[in-house]
Design a protein around this motif. Structure first.
Motif, PDB file in Angstrom:
ATOM      1  N   ILE A 171       0.849  -1.195   0.000  1.00 58.18           N
ATOM      2  CA  ILE A 171       0.000   0.000   0.000  1.00 58.18           C
ATOM      3  C   ILE A 171       0.881   1.240   0.000  1.00 58.18           C
ATOM      4  N   GLN A 177      -6.992   5.529   1.880  1.00 58.48           N
ATOM      5  CA  GLN A 177      -6.789   4.470   0.894  1.00 58.48           C
ATOM      6  C   GLN A 177      -7.914   3.454   1.023  1.00 58.48           C
ATOM      7  N   SER A 179      -9.110  -0.261  -0.318  1.00 61.56           N
ATOM      8  CA  SER A 179      -8.497  -1.444  -0.907  1.00 61.56           C
ATOM      9  C   SER A 179      -9.453  -2.616  -0.772  1.00 61.56           C
ATOM     10  N   GLN A 180      -9.455  -3.468  -1.785  1.00 63.67           N
ATOM     11  CA  GLN A 180     -10.248  -4.694  -1.721  1.00 63.67           C
ATOM     12  C   GLN A 180      -9.559  -5.760  -2.566  1.00 63.67           C
TER      13      GLN A 180
END
Length: 218
Positions: A171, A177, A179-180
């Motif tokens: 990251i 941020q 995220s998936q």
């Protein structure tokens, strides 16, 4: 005497005829000049009409382009306002920590057959000059062969069996941020909870857990 009178009369008549001839030539010349002037004026007027039509067309295009740009700008401003509202909402739910701290604002997981789907929202308080660079680590607690075990989960393999997606857990962000992704589940392992750890180098910067909802799976 009579001859003299006749000569004078004839000279006067000839003079009048000559004068009329000169006047006719002058009139014809003036008429030609006038017609030429009218023709030039007509050409100039046609050119002006064409220029006006061209300028009006350009103005219409510019007005249309301006309207489109204004609409795009308004849409972007609306999106920015909504994003700021959501950010303020998250700040109210969980006030940020000390300057530069990393927080896990949202974390959820869901089992989908042999993989685990995750979604994460990370935030950083008072972002500095350099972006935060780190990695996410997922550790699942669950049952395997009737025993409670902990297993570090890896990114699911890409289509075609090419191995784990490179950099899938890395990251880098300034302030927030999203995220998936998908995590592989070992055969026979039933996940119950998943812990997400955020590392900067070897330093643990944030940690959070999420339960795996019952009933998820194939």
């Amino acid at each position: 005497m009579a001859v003299l009178v006749l000569s004078l009369a004839a000279g006067a008549a000839i003079g009048r005829l000559w004068g009329r001839h000169d006047a006719g030539r002058d009139y014809a010349r003036l008429q030609a000049q006038y017609q030429q002037s009218v023709a030039r004026s007509a050409d100039d007027l046609a050119g002006l009409h064409a220029k006006v039509d061209l300028l009006q067309g350009q103005l219409s295009v510019e007005q249309s382009t301006r309207s489109g740009l204004e609409a795009s700008l308004q849409h972007a401003q609306d999106e920015l306002a909504r994003a700021r509202d959501r950010l303020a909402f998250y700040d109210q739910l969980l006030p940020p920590g000390p300057k530069g701290s990393i927080g896990i604002r949202a974390f959820e997981v869901r089992a989908q057959g042999p993989v685990l789907h995750y979604r994460v929202l990370l935030m950083r308080n008072a972002a500095g000059d350099a972006p935060f660079k780190g990695r996410m680590q997922f550790v699942a607690t669950g049952l395997r062969q009737g025993k409670t075990v902990k297993i570090e989960l890896e990114p699911a393999q890409a289509a075609g069996g090419q191995g784990a997606q490179p950099g899938a857990l890395a990251i880098e962000f300034d302030q927030f941020q999203r995220s998936q992704g998908l995590l592989s589940l070992p055969d026979g392992f039933i996940p119950q909870t998943v812990t997400l750890d955020i590392f900067e180098g070897k330093t643990l910067r944030a940690s959070g857990s999420a339960d795996v909802p019952l009933g998820d799976g194939p």
